[in-house]
Enzyme design. Structure first.
Site, PDB file in Angstrom:
ATOM      1  N   LYS A  21       0.345  -1.363   0.033  1.00  0.00           N
ATOM      2  CA  LYS A  21       0.258  -0.229  -0.279  1.00  0.00           C
ATOM      3  C   LYS A  21       1.080   0.838  -0.049  1.00  0.00           C
ATOM      4  O   LYS A  21       0.536   2.284  -0.542  1.00  0.00           O
ATOM      5  CB  LYS A  21      -0.481   0.244   1.544  1.00  0.00           C
ATOM      6  N   ARG A  26       1.852   6.050  -3.130  1.00  0.00           N
ATOM      7  CA  ARG A  26       2.598   6.744  -3.603  1.00  0.00           C
ATOM      8  C   ARG A  26       2.097   7.100  -5.297  1.00  0.00           C
ATOM      9  O   ARG A  26       2.042   7.502  -6.289  1.00  0.00           O
ATOM     10  CB  ARG A  26       3.873   6.905  -3.376  1.00  0.00           C
ATOM     11  N   ARG A  98      -5.335  13.970  14.788  1.00  0.00           N
ATOM     12  CA  ARG A  98      -4.385  13.541  13.966  1.00  0.00           C
ATOM     13  C   ARG A  98      -3.525  14.491  13.217  1.00  0.00           C
ATOM     14  O   ARG A  98      -3.878  15.128  12.712  1.00  0.00           O
ATOM     15  CB  ARG A  98      -4.225  12.028  13.554  1.00  0.00           C
ATOM     16  N   SER A 145       7.147  10.650   7.892  1.00  0.00           N
ATOM     17  CA  SER A 145       7.086  11.151   6.626  1.00  0.00           C
ATOM     18  C   SER A 145       6.907  11.126   5.437  1.00  0.00           C
ATOM     19  O   SER A 145       6.933  11.451   4.389  1.00  0.00           O
ATOM     20  CB  SER A 145       8.510   9.686   6.444  1.00  0.00           C
ATOM     21  N   SER A 172      12.433   7.639   9.768  1.00  0.00           N
ATOM     22  CA  SER A 172      11.163   6.351   8.465  1.00  0.00           C
ATOM     23  C   SER A 172      12.428   6.737   6.904  1.00  0.00           C
ATOM     24  O   SER A 172      11.373   7.109   5.846  1.00  0.00           O
ATOM     25  CB  SER A 172      10.166   7.019   8.806  1.00  0.00           C
ATOM     26  N   ASP A 298       7.266   0.343  12.266  1.00  0.00           N
ATOM     27  CA  ASP A 298       5.571   0.304  11.335  1.00  0.00           C
ATOM     28  C   ASP A 298       5.782  -1.849  12.073  1.00  0.00           C
ATOM     29  O   ASP A 298       4.628  -1.963  12.583  1.00  0.00           O
ATOM     30  CB  ASP A 298       4.860   0.040  10.253  1.00  0.00           C
TER      31      ASP A 298
END
Length: 419
Positions: A21, A26, A98, A145, A172, A298
């Site tokens: 993903k 991207r 967030r 990032s 990252s 992650d």
């Protein structure tokens, strides 16, 4: 809904993982900026990518990205820097808490027309798209990032290109390099000028065919399964498990491909044949494990659960960004692993550690998932040590790995739904 999970004694299977993903999202933004009407091949089938596809295809006035933080960041930059009219971009209640202020400030400094509709510094946003001149910008390197990647990807469409100077240590970094590599695949001229400066020339993207590779992040749960299965294997099955994962590249640009090196220290080795990663167990017991996760946060949930259940003390650093993910992952990990009898410490910001301290495990533990896909998938393999382990709200896995539960069933896991 809950599921109760029990593991098979032996695993030998081929699992086709979802497409990445990270690359999908991207490639979708860059492909749109290139004006290509043909979408990339092998796109991820997860919620995050579905949201991005729908937004770029339909371009509604109000874009609801639900719980997809990547889409919020990438689309904010995209909508701001293309003359695509006025839009509102919003999401779930968690998304509205967030932070996005640093990205908005950066885009505003480049001439973007963005305003907050509720709390300052947080979604939802109203954006009026326009052509931007670009120039030079300084941003902290320790921010998400995804903020930096969002700025990078729109750089080629600015009249004067874009130079980004990072004013502090990066987190990252592999995700930033993944963005740059994907941009270059579409013809962008982008390069590191030095350790803290990236220059993007105003060279238009090219409409090119593009195929997405499969997801190394999803592979992490299969490493965990093999490591824990070997930990409790009967003598008959010891050292005999195997999982083949087609579509994972040796030399992948995905930062989470580092999972193969982490688990080489935890009893799972990797080799490649016929365009597949082959995972097999091997004997490896460490006295402790210390890792800096600043480049691959992650993977932290998988590593925490695995090492604790293998009784390996650990100290994992570089985890500050976990506080602002789908949930506060540090708090969630501490709470849920305690249900299994392990007391981990988070007294240092951005650090999780375990010194071997245990508590009484719950008799019939239920793992809460906090609307976080990685909580569900990182704890599911714990059923190898805790047969019948229950996972609450298992449907959250659709955010990144929709077929996760079906794939577990395919290799022999018993999964019972409990309403």
């Amino acid at each position: 809904m809950q599921v109760s999970i029990s593991a098979p004694k032996y695993i030998d299977s081929i699992i086709t993982l979802p497409a990445s993903k990270s690359i999908s999202n991207r490639a979708l933004i860059i492909n749109a900026l290139a004006g290509n009407s043909v979408v990339p091949e092998n796109l991820s089938c997860c919620d995050d990518t579905d949201v991005m596809i729908a937004a770029l295809r339909d371009m509604p006035y109000e874009i609801d990205i639900k719980a997809c933080g990547t889409a919020m960041r990438f689309l904010t930059a995209y909508l701001s820097s293309t003359p695509c009219g006025e839009h509102i971009i919003t999401g779930t209640e968690r998304m509205k808490h967030r932070p996005i202020g640093l990205l908005v400030d950066a885009m505003r400094s480049l001439g973007a027309d963005i305003s907050y509709l509720e709390e300052e510094g947080f979604p939802p946003l109203k954006i009026v798209g326009r052509n931007l001149e670009g120039g030079h910008i300084s941003v902290p390197g320790h921010i998400s990032s995804q903020f930096i990647s969002a700025l990078l990807m729109v750089g080629p469409v600015f009249t004067n290109g874009l130079t980004i100077h990072l004013t502090s240590e990066m987190i990252s970094r592999p995700y930033i390099d993944l963005t740059i590599c994907t941009m270059q695949e579409f013809g962008a001229e982008v390069e590191w000028l030095d350790a803290a400066t990236i220059a993007i020339k105003p060279t238009p993207y090219k409409a090119v065919p593009f195929v997405i590779e499969n997801d190394w992040s999803a592979a992490s749960y299969w490493y965990e399964i093999l490591a824990l299965r070997e930990r409790v294997a009967d003598a008959e099955y010891e050292g005999m498990g195997k999982v083949a994962l087609p579509g994972l590249l040796d030399g992948s640009r995905q930062g989470d491909s580092s999972i193969r090196y982490i688990f080489s220290m935890l009893g799972v080795k990797t080799h490649f044949e016929d365009n597949a990663a082959i995972l097999t167990p091997h004997k490896r017991m460490l006295p402790r494990l210390d890792i800096d996760f600043i480049n691959h946060p992650d993977l932290a949930q998988t590593a925490v659960v695995t090492t604790a259940l293998m009784n390996i003390p650990f100290r994992f650093t570089g985890l500050k960004s976990l506080r602002i993910k789908e949930t506060d992952r540090i708090a969630a990990l501490k709470t849920e692993i305690a249900k299994l009898g392990y007391v981990i410490d988070d007294s240092q910001e951005g650090v999780l550690s375990w010194d071997g301290t245990k508590c009484e495990p719950m008799t019939d533990p239920v793992i809460d998932t906090y609307e976080d896909h990685r909580m569900a998938m990182a704890f599911a393999p714990a059923c190898i040590m805790f047969p019948g382990l229950k996972i609450d709200n298992p449907g959250v896995v659709t955010k990144s790995y929709p077929n996760f539960w079906n794939d577990l069933k395919r290799v022999g896991f018993q999964i019972e739904e409990i309403n």
